[in-house]
Design an enzyme around this catalytic site. Structure first.
Site, PDB file in Angstrom:
ATOM      1  CG  ASP A  66       2.670  -6.712  -6.103  1.00 46.27           C
ATOM      2  OD1 ASP A  66       1.987  -6.472  -5.075  1.00 46.27           O
ATOM      3  OD2 ASP A  66       2.078  -7.554  -6.831  1.00 46.27           O
ATOM      4  CD  GLU A 110      -2.785  -1.051   0.023  1.00 42.25           C
ATOM      5  OE1 GLU A 110      -3.149  -0.091  -0.651  1.00 42.25           O
ATOM      6  OE2 GLU A 110      -3.274  -1.944  -0.374  1.00 42.25           O
TER       7      GLU A 110
HETATM    8 ZN   LIG Z   1      -2.429  -2.273  -4.655  1.00 38.32          ZN
END
Ligand SMILES: [Zn+2]
Length: 416
Positions: free
Chosen positions: A361, A280
């Site tokens: 990611d 996040e």
């Molecule tokens: Zn995401």
């Protein structure tokens, strides 16, 4: 442009978007069903066959409901436009004998209320039918009603004054009204984002500071390592409504808050929570949030400009089955019909969103161990019964997140 031509364009766009929706949903159902009896190799060790089949059935049930809802929405749109529904509501709203602005407010309120009521059965089936049947629903009918009342009241309190201001500007701000409306809307959106975490979200959920000291210390380290400032880490009682888990940021600027669903903290290890949070944070660090806001604002300006072009042309109203012409009618028609024309562009925004997911990611894998994010993702897919085998075309069209298998393969391929 002429009324008959616009009428034809509208019907064509409606047919294309409905057929596309049904076609993609049908493909998704067929693909998920065809892969129902084998867990994909990458998840064979973490997800049992029964769980995989449960997820497949859940996905298919949701797709069926979305097909029914697409058909219903298309029908409702036809009834409201060419079927004379909006014309009838406009004449009804004149009965109160108000001047233009007042009648416009009544008309938009009536239309919104009617659309909300029409959509309610689908929400009920989804919540108390599908979600309950697959073991996700935790909301009681009583809480459901109280949510409904609160959100309606909130929409009235926030929406009506905004709407009144918009209609007033449309009437009296001259040819550049759309620019003024845009400024008002943008300011309103920013204020809403700012007050959402502290004033609006607590109307629906309880937020408590994270009391797990070990986890909090771990998160603080991640935040200072990445130079991220927030107004604290909170746990939300998401389990009151659903067993689906999530983590998110709300607010912006200095008012940002990190929120974990209690359901998420219940299943993930500390290392996995940190990895999810790092993902996040990646969205902020890579400026995805700022880019998305800038795109939304730019698009809104474009749409308001187009609305300005439609507003004064009779073909716009007549082509959609209305014989009356007003600012409020134009506003309602525009927001009902515009999604038909933008729907085929959905894959573009999905593609951009998936690109951002890969970037976030990669950021998370740089700050924490990729293996922690991989195991967290496997748990999230398992617990949310998200399908591991989406139809590639369906996924390319709609999915904001890459399919689990691709996402994990990407994480495994990153330099350690
Ligand atoms: Zn995401």
């Amino acid at each position: 442009m002429t009324a008959p031509l616009f009428h034809t364009l509208f019907l064509a766009a409606l047919a294309v978007s409905l057929c596309l929706r049904l076609f993609l949903a049908q493909r998704q159902i067929a693909h998920v069903r065809a892969h129902r009896n084998a867990v994909p190799a990458a998840f064979a060790s973490s997800i049992p066959l029964a769980t995989h089949q449960h997820a497949a059935d859940y996905t298919i049930a949701k797709m069926r409901l979305s097909m029914a809802s697409s058909l219903f929405d298309a029908l409702l749109l036809l009834v409201l436009t060419l079927g004379g529904g909006l014309q009838y509501l406009w004449q009804t709203s004149a009965l109160a004998g108000l001047e233009a602005l007042g009648q416009g407010l009544v008309f938009v309120a009536l239309t919104t209320l009617l659309s909300a009521l029409a959509g309610l059965p689908f929400t009920l089936i989804s919540t108390f039918g599908i979600e309950a049947h697959y073991g996700f629903n935790k909301i009681t009918p009583r809480l459901f009603m109280s949510d409904l009342l609160r959100s309606t009241l909130l929409s009235v309190l926030l929406g009506l004054p905004l709407l009144a201001l918009v209609l007033w500007l449309m009437q009296g701000a001259g040819t550049l009204w759309w620019l003024w409306v845009w400024l008002v809307w943008a300011g309103f959106s920013l204020i809403l984002l700012l007050v959402y975490p502290t004033f609006i979200a607590p109307l629906f959920n309880r937020f408590q500071p994270l009391d797990d000291k070990v986890l909090a210390a771990r998160i603080d380290q991640l935040l200072s390592r990445t130079g991220f400032k927030s107004q604290g880490i909170f746990v939300m009682d998401g389990s009151r409504r659903s067993s689906h888990g999530n983590a998110y940021f709300t607010g912006f600027g200095a008012a940002k808050r990190i929120v974990f669903f209690d359901t998420l903290l219940g299943t993930l290890s500390h290392a996995e929570v940190e990895a999810v949070l790092a993902h996040e944070l990646g969205h902020f660090k890579k400026k995805h949030v700022a880019k998305r806001m800038a795109t939304t604002f730019a698009l809104a300006l474009g749409f308001l400009f187009i609305l300005g072009q439609c507003l004064t042309n009779f073909w716009f109203y007549q082509g959609l089955g209305l014989s009356s012409q007003s600012h409020a009618i134009a506003l309602v028609l525009f927001f009902m019909v515009m999604p038909l024309f933008t729907f085929p562009l959905t894959p573009l925004s999905s593609l951009l969103s998936r690109k951002h997911e890969y970037e976030a990611d990669a950021f998370a894998a740089g700050e924490t161990a990729a293996s922690d994010l991989i195991s967290a993702l496997a748990k999230l897919y398992r617990d949310n019964a998200s399908t591991l085998t989406p139809d590639p075309l369906y996924s390319a069209f709609y999915d904001s997140h890459p399919p689990a298998a691709l996402r994990i393969a990407h994480l495994k391929g990153l330099p350690a």
